[in-house]
Design an enzyme around this catalytic site. Structure first.
Site, PDB file in Angstrom:
ATOM      1  N   CYS A   1      41.381  41.552  46.514  1.00  0.00           N
ATOM      2  CA  CYS A   1      40.116  40.863  46.795  1.00  0.00           C
ATOM      3  C   CYS A   1      40.327  39.368  46.982  1.00  0.00           C
ATOM      4  O   CYS A   1      39.628  38.725  47.757  1.00  0.00           O
ATOM      5  CB  CYS A   1      39.104  41.136  45.689  1.00  0.00           C
ATOM      6  SG  CYS A   1      39.673  40.670  44.049  1.00  0.00           S
TER       7      CYS A   1
ATOM      8  N   HIS B   1      37.302  39.231  39.744  1.00  0.00           N
ATOM      9  CA  HIS B   1      37.065  39.685  41.113  1.00  0.00           C
ATOM     10  C   HIS B   1      36.785  38.467  41.988  1.00  0.00           C
ATOM     11  O   HIS B   1      36.230  37.471  41.526  1.00  0.00           O
ATOM     12  CB  HIS B   1      35.872  40.646  41.129  1.00  0.00           C
ATOM     13  CG  HIS B   1      35.613  41.258  42.469  1.00  0.00           C
ATOM     14  ND1 HIS B   1      36.596  41.924  43.173  1.00  0.00           N
ATOM     15  CD2 HIS B   1      34.501  41.290  43.252  1.00  0.00           C
ATOM     16  CE1 HIS B   1      36.085  42.354  44.324  1.00  0.00           C
ATOM     17  NE2 HIS B   1      34.826  41.972  44.395  1.00  0.00           N
TER      18      HIS B   1
END
Length: 1025
Positions: free
Chosen positions: A203, A363
């Site tokens: 990510c 994330h």
């Protein structure tokens, strides 16, 4: 490119996994399952924001918990917190959000939750550890969280603040959201953009690539990059994409960070500037910008190294950034007087890159407005959603957020919690350059060879799409021949006949008559249709796979689909056939022999025991009433032996779970030996007595070897990532077999001096505990790790046999000499039933004492505090020197003569971290004991301490003194009677009540020069084994 946190501390450390009693690997670094994907879509789409519930769980008596799992009460939608106090098969605290009574959930029950779990630092809340996740909970996946939440060594260290008064405090924040159908959401349809699939913890890369891609000037530059020569050093891409690192800590917004960046430092006093030829001079040092780039990338320093805690931390402070950034403000104070005044440095925000989580994992995603319009888009891996400016800017400032009042009628103070999602990188585009930067990029900007390649990839993609769309109209037929068996047996495989994944495959329309398929075969193999005979493969009950029977004439009149359905009872999409081709003179195909019910087709393999080689030599059609002795001549001819050569025959029966290969009696008929179509017979010359030294003298022993052989990679414990050598062993080898062969490899006379350690397949490290002497039966047990099998073993060569070592207890003891400035580490080995007194007696034979009658004691020291003085009668078997330091020292004379009213107190060095609302106390150096007499003032004690530590007057004058109780300092004046501050009787256990010496820790962290003053408070170290 400056990354915000070390690569080994990014998403690798955050294991978001269903807990399971045994942690299976490899584990996903982020929640990347479909349910989690739905979660992000749910987060992004305009749905009603649910309330967040906060729960605090206080766990007293934490170190006395004797259960492997420990649950909180249920506090949200059937949810509770689950912890593993000693770790879920890891050396870390494991913590999860768990659905209680999951086994009795109603059918179809499902809840999506975003949640955060935290271990509270009870001394300084800013050091609390928090991690966030999201998950779709259901009866199958009823728990989710973090297997490696925080190291146990850090949690159980009482000086760190997570375990205070034997109590741990856990906080949980949970928001249960509506579930949206992720599969129906189409990013391209909803936004016009597509995302990038997460390939497993990618990510961070995805968010950065999306940001760069949506700078068209950069995209065009990439398309024009030379691909057949080195990059031109004068290319403008680096100039257009400069990256500045700005401080977040202590700065309110971007402008304050720029102010700090150009702040002038005065070099004067002890910090004067040394000008060559002019000696030391007062000076000013600072930075000004000559120019700013068209595309300004600002790396926000959200991650910093905390020198006090010796670890990386994330800065979650509120930090604002504007939609428009004016770097010409205040009379162009950021720019050099020589800067081009015709350039207007007014920037507009293009993208915001966000990190959600903590220093150990999280994330990444990005908010981008590709055309600088008012519409923002959130690029979260493969999901792209429309967002407003508030979501892209204000909600990414960080800081604290106030939860709404649950009971507005009550006058309760609002609860605030830290926002762990915040911007870490900003991209601005200069207004005067935006037409150039946000330019059109069309096909002509792509190099010709790239256009050709992209076109080819699109055509291949379209071909695959058509292939997939038409898959229901076709079936696959795999055809094996003698040539395939010859090619594979003895090279790729040894058992059965062929690997069907490595033979010719035909894709045929299902309605094609089988006779037409035979024509395709004739074209492919050059065998006329009338000379082809096909056999159907069948899986037997013993899990072998053999040709079972030839196709019947009426079956060959069917379509390939009907034939597949009739022959394949498992509904497999493939039809597998064996093509029997008979060869005549010059290897030309001839008609296959007639086959009656009395005829059986047998396959033959030849084994060469001298060279340990097995190969396929052909097949024969024989009468089942005949005997093996009837075909010996033919087999000798196939093998190239003399016609009358004596041979032995073995039937290959099965190979799972173990090899079964039995010798055939050549005088008994095939029928009585239960030999049938498709059976495999292996044969060999019998070994003479002289040749019987072959390791695998016959077919059964060779096949057993092949089935169980394992190439093991051996490594040392000093170099756990490097293979020292490899050895071919058998999984059936006993413990003694393995160490014997390893000893021969190492040239070691005594195999019992070898100690082995197994490999952890998940951590990719040696297991914490080595293998005990004959502690496992076979090599297969050494290589097993839960449901996985490794091919790595670690070894070490001991100085004494392992059985003898296992009866001993090894302790590393640091001996502190009474007068010399050094510490000597001794490795003491004694029988496990020995006592601390025995350790001291052994140590006396190894160390130099200040006088012959000196008495020694053994202390337990941890993080610069003394936690225990061992009794001389305590058995050493239970002493742990893995986490604690064992320190031996002479007992000072003043302690031997301590009076009934005197106090023996702990004395520790400490310093404090400045700039915090609540200062963090950090101990350092060597702790010691001090006798305090009744009525003695601090001034009197200070003189004794200075003399003991040999501190110069100039340094000692800067020291401060405080009495500590449970981590809180009470500073002392020279006239204070110190004795009155220490009234506790259990002085040996009172490590949290001590006299603190506050001063700067200037000592290096490791060894010191021999001539360094003793007041470095840590001594140089020598190690003796």
């Amino acid at each position: 490119m400056v990354t915000p946190t070390p690569l080994d501390q990014q998403e690798d450390d955050q294991m978001l996994v269903p807990h399971s009693d045994v942690v299976e690997g490899p584990q996903p670094m982020e929640v990347a399952q479909p349910e989690a994907a739905a979660a992000t879509a749910a987060e992004s789409l305009p749905v009603e924001e649910p309330p967040t519930m906060k729960y605090t769980w206080t766990i007293p008596g934490f170190t006395r918990l004797n259960t492997r799992k420990h649950y909180s009460e249920v506090f949200v939608v059937g949810g509770r917190v689950l912890i593993f106090p000693k770790g879920n098969n890891v050396d870390n605290l494991s913590m999860y959000l768990d659905v209680a009574d999951a086994a009795n959930l109603p059918y179809g029950w499902s809840r999506f939750s975003q949640f955060g779990l935290a271990i509270v630092n009870q001394i300084n809340s800013s050091y609390s550890i928090r991690k966030e996740s999201q998950h779709q909970f259901n009866s199958r996946e009823s728990d989710w969280g973090f297997t490696s939440f925080m190291p146990l060594s850090e949690l159980y260290d009482p000086t760190r603040g997570y375990l205070l008064n034997d109590t741990v405090v856990i906080e949980a924040e949970v928001a249960v959201r509506k579930v949206l159908d992720y599969w129906s959401y189409d990013s391209k349809k909803e936004t016009g953009f597509v995302g990038l699939k997460n390939q497993g913890a990618t990510c961070y890369m995805n968010s950065l690539l999306q940001t760069l891609y949506h700078i068209p000037y950069f995209r065009k530059a990439v398309y024009h990059m030379p691909t057949t020569e080195n990059d031109a050093p004068t290319a403008s891409i680096p100039l257009a994409l400069q990256n500045l690192q700005l401080d977040v800590k202590g700065c309110k917004d971007v402008y304050e960070s720029f102010d700090k960046y150009v702040e002038v430092e005065r070099l004067e006093g002890d910090n004067k500037y040394h000008a060559e030829g002019h000696d030391l001079q007062d000076a000013k040092k600072g930075v000004l910008f000559i120019e700013f780039p068209p595309v300004l990338q600002l790396q926000l320093k959200r991650f910093e190294y905390d020198f006090m805690r010796d670890t990386m931390v994330k800065i979650n402070d509120r930090y604002e950034f504007p939609l428009e950034l004016d770097l010409d403000r205040d009379n162009r104070k950021y720019l050099s007087p020589d800067a081009d005044k015709s350039v207007r440095n007014l920037y507009t925000l293009h993208s915001v890159l966000v990190h959600s989580g903590g220093v150990h994992g999280g994330h990444y995603y990005a908010f981008i407005r590709p055309t600088l319009s008012d519409q923002w888009y959130k690029f979260d891996d493969e999901r792209v959603t429309k967002e407003d400016v508030k979501r892209a800017l204000e909600e990414q400032y960080g800081g604290e957020e106030e939860l709404p009042q649950n009971n507005p009628g009550f006058n309760n103070p609002p609860f605030k919690f830290t926002k762990y999602s915040n911007a870490y990188m900003l991209v601005y585009i200069r207004e005067s350059d935006k037409d150039k930067i946000i330019c059109n990029v069309d096909e002509k900007d792509i190099a010709e060879h790239l256009r050709v390649r992209l076109k080819k990839e699109q055509e291949e993609k379209e071909e695959k799409r058509k292939y997939k769309a038409q898959a229901h109209l076709f079936t696959t037929i795999k055809v094996a021949r003698d040539e395939d068996i010859t090619e594979q047996i003895g090279k790729n495989i040894y058992f059965d006949l062929v690997d069907h994944e490595k033979i010719k495959s035909f894709r045929i329309q299902k309605q094609t008559p089988f006779q037409l398929f035979k024509e395709e075969v004739a074209k492919e193999f050059g065998v006329p249709v009338e000379l082809q005979r096909f056999w159907i493969w069948a899986k037997r009950q013993n899990h072998t796979y053999r040709p079972n029977r030839p196709l019947l004439p009426h079956e060959e009149l069917q379509t390939v689909e009907l034939l597949r359905e009739a022959c394949n009872k498992t509904n497999n999409a493939e039809l597998k056939l064996f093509l029997e081709i008979e060869r005549g003179p010059e290897e030309r195909p001839i008609p296959p022999p007639d086959k009656s019910s009395e005829d059986i087709l047998l396959f033959f393999k030849l084994y060469d025991p001298e060279n340990a080689i097995l190969r396929y030599v052909g097949r024969l059609m024989v009468k089942n009433s005949s005997k093996p002795m009837d075909i010996v001549g033919q087999l000798n001819q196939m093998a190239g032996f003399a016609p009358d050569e004596e041979i032995e025959l073995f039937e290959e029966i099965k190979f799972e779970p173990c090899v079964m290969c039995e010798q055939l009696d050549k005088k008994i008929s095939f029928r009585l030996s239960q030999i049938e179509d498709g059976d495999i017979i292996c044969f060999q010359k019998p070994l003479s007595i002289q040749e019987n030294e072959c390791p695998y003298p016959d077919v059964p022993s060779f096949l057993a070897y092949v089935q169980n052989r394992e190439v093991v990679r051996f490594r040392t414990l000093e170099k756990t990532k490097e293979d020292e050598f490899t050895m071919e062993l058998s999984k059936l080898h006993t413990y003694d077999d393995v160490v014997q062969r390893l000893a021969e490899k190492l040239g070691l006379d005594d195999p019992s001096k070898i100690r082995l350690t197994s490999h952890n397949c998940y951590s990719q490290q040696p297991k914490p505990q080595p293998i005990k002497y004959r502690g496992v039966d076979r090599l297969s047990d050494m290589l097993a790790h839960y449901n996985q099998t490794s091919d790595i073993l670690y070894y070490e060569v001991l100085d004494i046999p392992l059985p003898e070592l296992q009866g001993l207890k090894s302790l590393k003891v640091a001996f502190h000499h009474a007068t010399k400035d050094e510490v000597v580490i001794h490795n003491i080995r004694l029988p496990k039933q020995s006592t601390v007194g025995d350790v001291i007696n052994e140590l006396k034979t190894k160390v130099e004492l200040s006088h012959p009658d000196a008495e020694l004691r053994l202390l337990e020291v941890f993080f610069h505090k003394i936690y225990k003085i061992f009794s001389s009668t305590e058995r050493i078997e239970n002493i742990n020197d893995q986490y604690w330091t064992l320190r031996a020292e002479e007992i000072p004379e003043e302690e031997k003569n301590i009076g009934p009213s005197d106090r023996l107190v702990h004395v520790y060095h400490f310093t404090k971290e400045a700039g915090q609302n609540q200062a963090q106390v950090q101990n350092f150096g060597e702790p010691f004991f001090l006798v305090i007499h009744e009525g003695e003032t601090l001034e009197e004690i200070k003189s004794r301490i200075q003399k003991k530590l040999r501190v110069p007057d100039e340094d000692f004058a800067k020291w401060k003194f405080a009495s500590f109780s449970m981590g809180r300092p009470d500073y002392l004046q020279d006239t204070d009677v110190v004795y009155d501050r220490f009234q506790r009787k259990d002085v040996y256990g009172a490590w949290e009540q001590y006299l603190g010496l506050e001063h700067v820790d200037n000592a290096p962290k490791r060894a010191y020069a021999a001539n360094q003053n003793r007041h470095a408070y840590e001594k140089p170290v020598r190690i003796y084994n």
